[in-house]
Design an enzyme around this catalytic site. Structure first.
Site, PDB file in Angstrom:
ATOM      1  N   ILE A 154       0.842  -1.210   0.000  1.00 25.44           N
ATOM      2  CA  ILE A 154       0.000   0.000   0.000  1.00 25.44           C
ATOM      3  C   ILE A 154       0.867   1.247   0.000  1.00 25.44           C
ATOM      4  O   ILE A 154       0.605   2.209  -0.735  1.00 25.44           O
ATOM      5  CB  ILE A 154      -0.957  -0.017   1.205  1.00 25.44           C
ATOM      6  CG1 ILE A 154      -1.927  -1.197   1.104  1.00 25.44           C
ATOM      7  CG2 ILE A 154      -1.733   1.289   1.294  1.00 25.44           C
ATOM      8  CD1 ILE A 154      -2.790  -1.397   2.334  1.00 25.44           C
ATOM      9  N   SER A 232      -4.310   3.266   7.920  1.00 23.63           N
ATOM     10  CA  SER A 232      -3.808   1.937   8.261  1.00 23.63           C
ATOM     11  C   SER A 232      -4.512   1.372   9.483  1.00 23.63           C
ATOM     12  O   SER A 232      -5.483   0.632   9.355  1.00 23.63           O
ATOM     13  CB  SER A 232      -2.297   1.996   8.487  1.00 23.63           C
ATOM     14  OG  SER A 232      -1.772   0.711   8.762  1.00 23.63           O
ATOM     15  N   ARG A 233      -4.066   1.732  10.683  1.00 26.37           N
ATOM     16  CA  ARG A 233      -4.672   1.267  11.926  1.00 26.37           C
ATOM     17  C   ARG A 233      -4.739   2.427  12.907  1.00 26.37           C
ATOM     18  O   ARG A 233      -3.798   3.204  13.040  1.00 26.37           O
ATOM     19  CB  ARG A 233      -3.861   0.107  12.536  1.00 26.37           C
ATOM     20  CG  ARG A 233      -3.943  -1.191  11.751  1.00 26.37           C
ATOM     21  CD  ARG A 233      -5.344  -1.806  11.808  1.00 26.37           C
ATOM     22  NE  ARG A 233      -5.440  -3.065  11.059  1.00 26.37           N
ATOM     23  CZ  ARG A 233      -5.844  -3.156   9.811  1.00 26.37           C
ATOM     24  NH1 ARG A 233      -6.187  -2.043   9.148  1.00 26.37           N
ATOM     25  NH2 ARG A 233      -5.931  -4.328   9.209  1.00 26.37           N
ATOM     26  N   ASP A 257      -8.912   7.597   8.401  1.00 21.37           N
ATOM     27  CA  ASP A 257      -9.917   6.590   8.051  1.00 21.37           C
ATOM     28  C   ASP A 257     -10.058   5.561   9.156  1.00 21.37           C
ATOM     29  O   ASP A 257     -10.928   4.691   9.090  1.00 21.37           O
ATOM     30  CB  ASP A 257      -9.538   5.892   6.743  1.00 21.37           C
ATOM     31  CG  ASP A 257     -10.616   4.935   6.261  1.00 21.37           C
ATOM     32  OD1 ASP A 257     -11.770   5.384   6.100  1.00 21.37           O
ATOM     33  OD2 ASP A 257     -10.317   3.735   6.076  1.00 21.37           O
ATOM     34  N   GLU A 262     -12.319   2.831  17.623  1.00 23.21           N
ATOM     35  CA  GLU A 262     -13.423   2.831  16.663  1.00 23.21           C
ATOM     36  C   GLU A 262     -14.437   1.707  16.889  1.00 23.21           C
ATOM     37  O   GLU A 262     -15.585   1.815  16.452  1.00 23.21           O
ATOM     38  CB  GLU A 262     -12.883   2.746  15.233  1.00 23.21           C
ATOM     39  CG  GLU A 262     -12.241   1.422  14.885  1.00 23.21           C
ATOM     40  CD  GLU A 262     -11.662   1.425  13.465  1.00 23.21           C
ATOM     41  OE1 GLU A 262     -12.026   0.521  12.694  1.00 23.21           O
ATOM     42  OE2 GLU A 262     -10.863   2.315  13.134  1.00 23.21           O
ATOM     43  N   HIS A 294     -13.372   3.892   8.349  1.00 25.04           N
ATOM     44  CA  HIS A 294     -12.708   2.659   7.941  1.00 25.04           C
ATOM     45  C   HIS A 294     -13.238   2.160   6.598  1.00 25.04           C
ATOM     46  O   HIS A 294     -13.552   0.973   6.435  1.00 25.04           O
ATOM     47  CB  HIS A 294     -12.883   1.579   9.011  1.00 25.04           C
ATOM     48  CG  HIS A 294     -11.732   0.619   9.085  1.00 25.04           C
ATOM     49  ND1 HIS A 294     -11.116   0.268  10.261  1.00 25.04           N
ATOM     50  CD2 HIS A 294     -11.062  -0.065   8.108  1.00 25.04           C
ATOM     51  CE1 HIS A 294     -10.144  -0.590  10.011  1.00 25.04           C
ATOM     52  NE2 HIS A 294     -10.083  -0.808   8.716  1.00 25.04           N
ATOM     53  N   GLN A 295     -13.298   3.066   5.634  1.00 23.84           N
ATOM     54  CA  GLN A 295     -13.854   2.723   4.330  1.00 23.84           C
ATOM     55  C   GLN A 295     -12.797   2.662   3.231  1.00 23.84           C
ATOM     56  O   GLN A 295     -13.136   2.440   2.062  1.00 23.84           O
ATOM     57  CB  GLN A 295     -14.935   3.733   3.937  1.00 23.84           C
ATOM     58  CG  GLN A 295     -14.419   5.119   3.548  1.00 23.84           C
ATOM     59  CD  GLN A 295     -15.518   6.063   3.134  1.00 23.84           C
ATOM     60  OE1 GLN A 295     -16.229   6.602   3.981  1.00 23.84           O
ATOM     61  NE2 GLN A 295     -15.672   6.295   1.841  1.00 23.84           N
ATOM     62  N   ALA A 296     -11.535   2.818   3.577  1.00 25.22           N
ATOM     63  CA  ALA A 296     -10.507   2.872   2.543  1.00 25.22           C
ATOM     64  C   ALA A 296     -10.509   1.628   1.661  1.00 25.22           C
ATOM     65  O   ALA A 296     -10.263   1.697   0.455  1.00 25.22           O
ATOM     66  CB  ALA A 296      -9.137   3.083   3.168  1.00 25.22           C
TER      67      ALA A 296
END
Length: 333
Positions: A154, A232-233, A257, A262, A294-296
């Protein structure tokens, strides 16, 4: 095989059912797996989960008691699964080790461009027929110094896009990526990358050594007008320290993201009751901050690849095979 899938998004559901159509009996639920919903899996040998499901020792024990033998996680990340507990219970665990890196890299750049050019503020104004340019001044990406923390698949994709903009590339990783070196990337230590970069994007995995890799000290090293992107995280960023940094008027843009707390928030509609997370609530009030849930990964291509890998994981389990996706039992064992 009977399979119960938790945390299935509405756009994902028809793709998931089409992929499993035939030799499997699939039931999909929008609810996430936790102690309250685990009893729904009684009688299902296979359970498919998303990254926001909770698979701690207690939940896994409930699944095992109900006859579950396989956890097929529909994500690359698996920090939500107690692998040691799963091994002790004799539950096989598999994940998706690869899907389109372009999906995440492109979303990271979407966030970067949006916060740099103040697109959220501009769009909100346009809806109210306010077409002033006050407060919308951005910067050229061309000529920026872009720091890429984590240059795997990535990170490499992100760097290729950055190269297309005409940027100076800095990298930080445990190993240098030859493809990134060909793009002209210079590998430096973390402090140098933080201090020199105009835009920093995080693409490292969440490990004990990378937890809060962006903490108060790291933020203090960054330029006052730097842009920070994390797709990423969530645990890579100390969010409380980030809020404090923003409160002092530093950083020109932040695109996230992911968020370290979350679970229980992202993928839910909290518009009516609000949230009890004061840190996140404060974070989203800053005008230069853009948060997506978290939609990446959420493109047709990537989701299709994730589902195909999940089907293969189920078929491998039935056939007694292990693959690069198998986490438990240990493939090296």
């Amino acid at each position: 095989m009977k399979i119960l899938a938790y945390g299935v998004q509405s756009d994902e559901k028809p793709m998931l059912h089409a992929a499993f159509d035939g030799g499997h009996q699939l039931r999909s639920l929008s609810v996430f797996l936790n102690q309250d919903t685990a009893p729904l899996a009684v009688g299902y040998p296979a359970v498919s989960t998303s990254v926001n499901c909770e698979l701690d020792a207690e939940v896994l024990a409930l699944l095992a008691a109900g006859g579950t033998q396989l956890i097929a996680q529909r994500s690359t990340g698996f920090n939500n699964i107690d692998l040691e507990a799963a091994a002790g219970l004799g539950i096989t665990v598999a994940r998706v080790s690869y899907y389109s890196p372009y999906a995440v890299a492109e979303h990271a750049w979407t966030l970067a461009l949006a916060v740099n050019r103040r697109l959220t503020r501009a769009a909100n104004r346009s809806r109210e027929f306010d077409f002033r340019l006050d407060g919308l001044l951005g910067r050229d990406i061309h000529g920026m110094t872009v720091g890429v923390m984590g240059t795997g698949k990535i990170g490499e994709c992100f760097a290729r896009i950055a190269h297309g903009f005409g940027t100076e590339l800095l990298g930080w990783d445990v190993a240098e990526n030859p493809a990134c070196l060909e793009l002209g990337m210079t590998y430096v230590d973390r402090a140098d990358l933080l201090a020199r970069s105009d835009l920093i994007s995080l693409h490292v995995p969440l490990l004990p050594g990378t937890h809060h890799v962006i903490d108060a000290a790291a933020l203090a090293l960054m330029k006052d007008d730097a842009i920070l992107i994390n797709s990423s995280r969530g645990g890579l960023v100390d969010t409380a320290a980030l809020v404090e940094t923003l409160r002092h008027g530093r950083l020109s843009g932040v695109g996230l993201d992911v968020y370290e707390e979350e679970t229980g928030i992202f993928f839910y509609d909290r518009s009516l009751e609000g949230i009890n997370d004061d840190t996140l609530a404060r974070l989203v009030t800053f005008p230069q901050v853009l948060v997506t849930s978290h939609q990446a990964y959420f493109t047709h291509t990537a989701v299709g690849q994730i589902i195909d890998a999940t089907v293969r994981n189920v078929e491998d389990f039935e056939a007694g095979r292990r693959s690069e996706n198998t986490l438990v039992p240990d493939p090296a064992g």
